[in-house]
Scaffold this motif. Structure first.
Motif, PDB file in Angstrom:
ATOM      1  N   GLU A 536      -2.447  -3.647 -12.318  1.00  0.00           N
ATOM      2  CA  GLU A 536      -2.906  -4.523 -11.236  1.00  0.00           C
ATOM      3  C   GLU A 536      -2.398  -3.996  -9.894  1.00  0.00           C
ATOM      4  OE1 GLU A 536      -3.174  -9.287 -11.053  1.00  0.00           O
ATOM      5  OE2 GLU A 536      -1.141  -8.526 -10.736  1.00  0.00           O
ATOM      6  N   PRO A 537      -3.162  -3.146  -9.214  1.00  0.00           N
ATOM      7  CA  PRO A 537      -2.725  -2.622  -7.913  1.00  0.00           C
ATOM      8  C   PRO A 537      -2.633  -3.731  -6.867  1.00  0.00           C
ATOM      9  CG  PRO A 537      -4.548  -1.346  -8.823  1.00  0.00           C
ATOM     10  CD  PRO A 537      -4.448  -2.597  -9.639  1.00  0.00           C
ATOM     11  N   ILE A 538      -1.762  -3.538  -5.878  1.00  0.00           N
ATOM     12  CA  ILE A 538      -1.686  -4.447  -4.736  1.00  0.00           C
ATOM     13  C   ILE A 538      -1.782  -3.615  -3.454  1.00  0.00           C
ATOM     14  CG2 ILE A 538      -0.376  -6.293  -5.841  1.00  0.00           C
ATOM     15  CD1 ILE A 538       2.170  -5.038  -4.619  1.00  0.00           C
ATOM     16  N   THR A 539      -2.337  -4.211  -2.420  1.00  0.00           N
ATOM     17  CA  THR A 539      -2.481  -3.540  -1.129  1.00  0.00           C
ATOM     18  C   THR A 539      -1.821  -4.391  -0.062  1.00  0.00           C
ATOM     19  OG1 THR A 539      -4.563  -2.551  -1.808  1.00  0.00           O
ATOM     20  CG2 THR A 539      -4.097  -2.596   0.554  1.00  0.00           C
ATOM     21  N   ASP A 540      -0.887  -3.807   0.692  1.00  0.00           N
ATOM     22  CA  ASP A 540      -0.153  -4.600   1.675  1.00  0.00           C
ATOM     23  C   ASP A 540      -0.999  -4.872   2.919  1.00  0.00           C
ATOM     24  OD1 ASP A 540       0.050  -2.394   3.452  1.00  0.00           O
ATOM     25  OD2 ASP A 540       1.930  -1.740   2.541  1.00  0.00           O
ATOM     26  N   LYS A 541      -0.439  -5.619   3.836  1.00  0.00           N
ATOM     27  CA  LYS A 541      -1.154  -6.030   5.044  1.00  0.00           C
ATOM     28  C   LYS A 541      -1.621  -4.837   5.863  1.00  0.00           C
ATOM     29  CE  LYS A 541      -0.580  -8.909   9.184  1.00  0.00           C
ATOM     30  NZ  LYS A 541       0.328  -9.782   9.963  1.00  0.00           N
TER      31      LYS A 541
END
Length: 597
Positions: A536-541
């Protein structure tokens, strides 16, 4: 210069006897607190002992530098959450009171009392007293009642470390607190106290610390406290404490959002440390021996009453955006977790997981005793915390046992939603973020996903240095090891080199890892990240995407073992290193377990 002697108060709750033990030779080898505790656990706790049984010990650890380089008291024990070596670190005045009572190697508690008790220590007067009237009380009432009672009896103000209902009910991540909000949080020290029927420890010392060269100690401390070289650093720390870290981490995808599913959400903007400070903070305080105070308490009134506490990333970081709240809404929850007596970091992951399972129908409203556990619901969260502390209902009772034991209740389907490492919640420092996250730190820790990792902590938590106070010392003396060496000379009368100090740190790190290895930890089966760290990749602001590749993880882990932790590529302490550091006695125990490198 005469060398300082080190004395430890040993209390057996089963036999109701106490004695003072000279542990000077062990302190020379391991320093104090967590370093000394490794030896105590290895010698006194039988391999495989029940962490909630009478064979476990609790060491209330101080050390040679307690009250000089910040003030940390380190509680050491076999963890009821992980089953491995456990420690809880707490700030405040309790450690200084122990040192002033001249138990400069701490207090060792063994056995189990027949009924609820508290430990009374007034210099050399040591008593195990009835605590039946305190059992069942929440934290603040317990501490106020005990402080007032003892002040009336003696005219003195005692340091009090106590547990709440969660500790009494053996919640596996129950904590202990002093001065209402200073929390010994990690790995379940409160449950160990509860298992021993120990409600509180009350200490007052009036005899003062014993140093080899008091004048030189004062000169060193005065230099640290007044140096203009460190003024700006100390001023910044004391202005906001640690309240600025959660919003910063949230914006860089290093603090959990919605059970660590999201990398950014507008809820993050509701966590503003400047607004919080202007609205709810009134004063600043510090611990003994700290010239950069970071205790910044808050006070809030809302429709349900008045609340007080402190904001730090590891007590509320998992309870803000991770359950879809902002600072202002989480303050009541922060105060409640302290009153009930539970680790806020563990709760942050546990409550977010429960909300996730509720949303997906894996647990029901009936399982929760009627709670409609929606994201961002403060009232529902508070009700869940109470039920967890008292183990009321199918789901809350399971959550009180931690992730690994709760899987057996909620089923295999629940595992993917759990964001945990080594059985510990990991809502802070998201392990996927390779810049601001702590994937390698958490994933290779033999204690669990918490602070208290690596060689730095092995030194700090033996010397009882506060990590938040350490930076000014490094500015003045060039390295933490040199600062420790400078102070140990006049405190203990020892002539050490920097390499000697580094060896103490490495010895303590290896020994602590060996304790966990003896109790069933092994990197080959335990050092991994949750499935979502890879799936589950996440992408920051700011547009950076974070996720681990399995091959990259294994390579990075091997390198981290060797380059940073001084272990073998398999994550094991090297045989020759153990021999050189005088730890060869662990080899016959660990070798049959394939736990020696």
């Amino acid at each position: 210069m005469t060398e300082t002697k080190f004395s430890m108060l040993e209390v057996d709750l089963t036999s109701e006897k106490s004695r003072v033990v000279d542990v000077t030779e062990d302190v020379k080898k391991y320093l104090g607190a967590r370093g000394l505790a490794n030896k105590l656990i290895w010698d006194l706790v039988p391999q495989g002992a029940d962490a909630l049984g009478p064979d476990n010990i609790l060491h209330i650890g101080v050390g040679p530098l307690t009250g000089l380089m910040g003030d940390k008291t380190i509680l050491s024990f076999k963890s009821p959450l992980t089953g491995w070596a456990g420690r809880s670190s707490v700030s405040g005045y309790i450690g200084e009171e122990i040192v002033k009572a001249q138990y400069n190697a701490g207090i060792l508690i063994k056995g189990k009392a027949k009924k609820p008790v508290y430990l009374y220590v007034y210099d050399d007067k040591v008593e195990i007293r009835d605590a039946s009237d305190l059992w069942g009380k929440w934290k603040q009432e317990t501490e106020v009642t005990l402080r007032d009672r003892l002040n009336h009896q003696t005219g003195e103000m005692f340091g009090v470390l106590c547990i709440g209902p969660a500790g009494e009910n053996l919640v596996r991540y129950a904590n202990a607190t002093t001065e209402f909000v200073h929390s010994a949080s990690k790995w379940g020290c409160g449950a160990v106290m509860g298992s021993k029927n120990l409600k509180a420890i009350a200490v007052r010392g009036t005899r003062g610390p014993v140093y080899a060269d008091h004048r030189r100690v004062w000169e060193l401390f005065r230099n640290y406290a007044t140096s203009p070289r460190t003024a700006s650093l100390k001023l910044g720390r004391s202005r906001f404490g640690a309240s600025a870290s959660p919003p910063t981490l949230l914006r860089y995808a290093a603090e959990g959002i919605k059970n660590n599913h999201l990398s950014y959400h507008e809820i993050v903007e509701k966590t503003n440390h400047l607004e919080h400070h202007l609205k709810y903070n009134v004063w600043i305080d510090g611990c003994p021996g700290c010239a950069s105070p970071c205790f910044v308490p808050f006070f809030q009134n809302n429709k349900r009453g008045a609340f007080a506490g402190e904001i730090r990333h590891d007590n509320v970081g998992g309870l803000v955006a991770n359950i879809m709240l902002g600072y202002e809404e989480v303050l009541e929850i922060s105060a409640l977790e302290d009153e009930l007596g539970m680790d806020g970091e563990e709760l942050g992951g546990i409550v977010a997981w429960a909300m996730d399972l509720y949303e997906h129908g894996i647990i029901t409203r009936e399982d929760l005793g009627g709670i409609d556990l929606q994201w961002g619901n403060v009232e529902a969260t508070c009700e869940l915390l109470k039920k967890i502390a008292y183990k009321e209902g199918r789901a809350p009772a399971a959550l009180a046992e931690g992730f690994r034991r709760a899987y057996k209740v909620f089923g295999d389907e629940s595992k993917w939603y759990a964001f945990e490492v080594h059985g510990c919640a990991a809502p802070t420092y998201d392990v996927r973020n390779k810049h601001s996250g702590w994937g390698l730190i958490y994933g290779t820790s033999h204690n669990g996903a918490r602070m208290g990792f690596g060689l730095g902590s092995a030194l700090q938590e033996a010397a009882t240095i506060c990590m938040f106070a350490a930076s000014p010392f490094v500015q003045l003396w060039g390295s933490e090891e040199e600062a420790v060496r400078q102070f140990l000379s006049p405190v203990c009368g020892w002539d050490l080199t920097v390499d000697d100090v580094k060896d103490i740190a490495l010895r303590n790190y290896y020994f602590n890892r060996c304790v966990s290895l003896r109790e069933g930890y092994h990197p080959s089966k335990d050092d991994y990240l949750p499935p979502r760290a890879f799936d589950e990749p996440i992408t920051d602001k700011y547009g950076t995407t974070w996720v681990w590749d399995h091959a990259d993880w294994e390579k990075a882990k091997r390198n981290y073992y060797v380059d940073t932790l001084r272990l073998t590529e398999a994550g094991l302490p090297p045989r020759e290193g153990l021999k050189r550091l005088g730890l060869d006695f662990v080899i016959p125990v660990l070798e049959p377990m394939d736990a020696i490198g």
